[in-house]
Design a protein around this motif. Structure first.
Motif, short mmCIF file in Angstrom:
data_model
loop_
_atom_site.label_atom_id
_atom_site.label_comp_id
_atom_site.label_asym_id
_atom_site.label_seq_id
_atom_site.Cartn_x
_atom_site.Cartn_y
_atom_site.Cartn_z
N GLU C 41 0.81 -1.30 -0.18
CA GLU C 41 0.02 0.15 0.18
C GLU C 41 1.21 0.97 -0.14
N ALA C 44 1.18 7.60 -4.59
CA ALA C 44 0.70 7.13 -5.85
C ALA C 44 2.30 7.77 -6.36
N ARG D 112 -5.47 -3.32 -7.63
CA ARG D 112 -5.00 -2.27 -7.35
C ARG D 112 -5.10 -0.95 -8.04
N TYR D 113 -3.43 -1.55 -8.48
CA TYR D 113 -2.91 0.00 -9.10
C TYR D 113 -2.83 0.27 -9.99
N ASP D 115 -4.56 1.38 -12.32
CA ASP D 115 -5.60 3.61 -12.70
C ASP D 115 -4.64 4.09 -11.92
N VAL D 116 -3.55 4.06 -10.96
CA VAL D 116 -3.10 5.69 -9.85
C VAL D 116 -1.70 5.55 -11.19
N ASP D 119 2.15 4.48 -11.36
CA ASP D 119 2.12 2.78 -11.05
C ASP D 119 1.30 2.18 -11.55
#
Lengths: 219, 219, 219, 219
Positions: C41, C44, D112-113, D115-116, D119
């Motif tokens: 976790e 960004a 989890r990532y 659309d970040v 990342d």
């Protein structure tokens, strides 16, 4: 097809490794349900009460375990009728397993949120939605096997029709439960439980009839 | 039943896929027990001590793994006597697996709370309660198979009676452990361990007798 | 034994369901190793660096997966020599599986603490300790099968002796790694890796020799 | 080799237990994907919205389940061509399973990532990197089996060549997706999805052609 076509595309496969892979997924999905029961962390003397508040999770565990068990025995029955698979029925079976393996997630949601005022509705809708998809996947496999001639040729027309209707009743019943959730969450959940138990009911009926016809001298 | 009755309802199934599904659940339930051992997060130099405090969890792991192993070998033995299954015995088997797959949860509770004053009692009661249910489920399958004539007809009356008594002793013994917990938690836990080891004892006795009769020239 | 003795106690079982149950435990224990890799976790832009710090866990994953794979192929080889099992060899096999299924826990400890000054020693000792127990369990099954005459009678004396020595080398080698940890953690870990790879080495040697003798005209 | 060489080193094994172990790993890896869907903890009334934000995880679940399903059916197909295994092909198979069993981790990262901003690139690179390794492992097993003469001798040269090219296209396609990620993450992800669906496409084509040739009178 040309000379280079692999035999399995041309002739289809037997169902042995498909059964082994599917049995694995059913067994694991059912057993993973226990991970929804979390070890409570409580101050000394608080364990009994903490465990008592988890009864929702135990009910959800038992219901989902029974549903996956019914899926497994339904899968077993289905592949006593279907004797060969081709590559598309393998993918339809993967689709069915994809829905089955998802069951522990809506089960966790149901166990946690069933009695929370607004969220109980969401939980029941998600849960019954997954059951609709699972029942549809069973129908897809059966319709495809019928259309492609993969079904045991020894099955009579009337039996084929009866199985078609039995399978068709599954998504309809769970869809009814889903729709009912907008009106009454408790009633919707009751319908899910009753529809699920109705798959066990023929077994009980059979029990009541059999002893007369079949009982052998026992101990 | 009419002409459309599926063959499997009428004639029963063999036990091969039932064994495969059950072996899967036993193997997974036993292997999931390791998830009760949590990676300790400690400051530098504190690992050895942190691991040492987990010995309760290791004992609970070993006990539950042995119990699931005994269930598995008992299931294996049971289905050398039962040669066919009908649809209700499939559901009784799902009931047995439902209880077996639950074992990792009371194991986690036992490992965490066994030595906490009041909660130790709760933990032992929950743990032995699950073992009572598991032992009852074995009895149900056996009684039903006897009543329905699904047992190998070659089994003598006296052997049937002996198996019936052996199975019946399981729930009684674990129920005694459960009752004992109200009086003395340590004694209750000791009874659970001893009853479990008693299932391994015949194997050891056999070992002591066999070498004389069976030993072949080895390396 | 009297007339009521179950056939399986008297004559022993075949090894088919034992193999199925064991294959299940090996497959699950190996696959559960992935749960030691935790989703990071991060804020960004921090993902790449967070994943890079998990390389210890990836090394531990690969090493333990290989070890469980070697156990599985060793188990497979063992039961090409052992043709029948009795009830005590079933319990010895459960003991072996109990140790195997534990592997994900010391793997998590190793991945997390290998490079922490004092705790690295603890982690390597715990990890090699489990490998010693696993190797001992293999020896127990083999010694017992030899003593009880459960081994294929067609195996020559010299082959039996060679297998006995091969198995005996396992616990000795991992025990040496364990002892070395008090002196030098990195050297101890290197020995664990080398001993493990040594089980793959015969396969590579075989590869270098075989092409000459066996190569068939290919594409 | 001398007289003491175990038969399995000399003659190779059949593929039955290898298939059982592999089916187990495929089934478990696919089913463990559901653990990436975490039960949301929300204030009353927030469940529907919390679930809606998990759609990335559901897409990643479905994609990875399909990929593991394709791996499984590819493995099944591969071992209809390969009739015997030696010890090195067993280790190559363990390598393939080691990569397969890792899939749930990059799936969690992707869900989890994706659309970040920065990342998402890392997530897609890691995910496609694992798929490249998996596809390479399939090629290794096939090349080795060809070189060692473990392939069914009845397979024609042209079919062998075609299979070799089909397998070779896998790592190339996923490597292209990996490279594309530096330029455009969405395009890279789209390529991964399309390449994966392309493995299902022949099944659909077959469906469109078959009904004409194969349809039997159904219900």
């Amino acid at each position: 097809m040309d000379e280079t076509t692999p035999a399995l595309l041309e002739e289809g496969w037997g169902t042995q490794r498909l059964a082994a892979f599917s049995d694995g997924v059913y067994g694991i999905a059912a057993t993973l349900l226990v991970l929804n029961l979390r070890l409570p962390e409580v101050a000394a003397g608080g364990l009994a009460q903490a465990l008592a508040t988890q009864w929702h999770d135990v009910v959800a565990y038992a219901l989902s375990f029974l549903i996956i068990g019914i899926y497994w025995s339904g899968h077993h029955a289905l592949f006593t009728y279907i004797h060969r698979v081709d590559i598309l029925s393998i993918f339809l079976n993967i689709l069915l397993l994809m829905v089955t393996a998802l069951v522990p997630f809506p089960t966790a949601v149901l166990g946690r949120y069933l009695d929370v005022p607004q969220d109980g509705r969401t939980a029941v809708i998600v849960y019954s939605g997954i059951l609709v998809l699972g029942a549809l996947a069973f129908n897809l496999i059966w319709w495809y096997a019928l259309a492609q001639g993969l079904v045991d040729p020894g099955l009579s027309r009337s039996l084929r029709r009866r199985i078609t209707w039995q399978y068709a009743s599954g998504p309809v019943a769970y869809l009814a439960a889903l729709g009912l959730a907008w009106w009454n969450v408790a009633a919707s959940f009751a319908v899910i439980v009753l529809v699920t138990l109705s798959f066990v009911f023929p077994a009980l009926t059979q029990f009541l009839r059999r002893p007369i016809r079949r009982k052998l001298p026992a101990t």
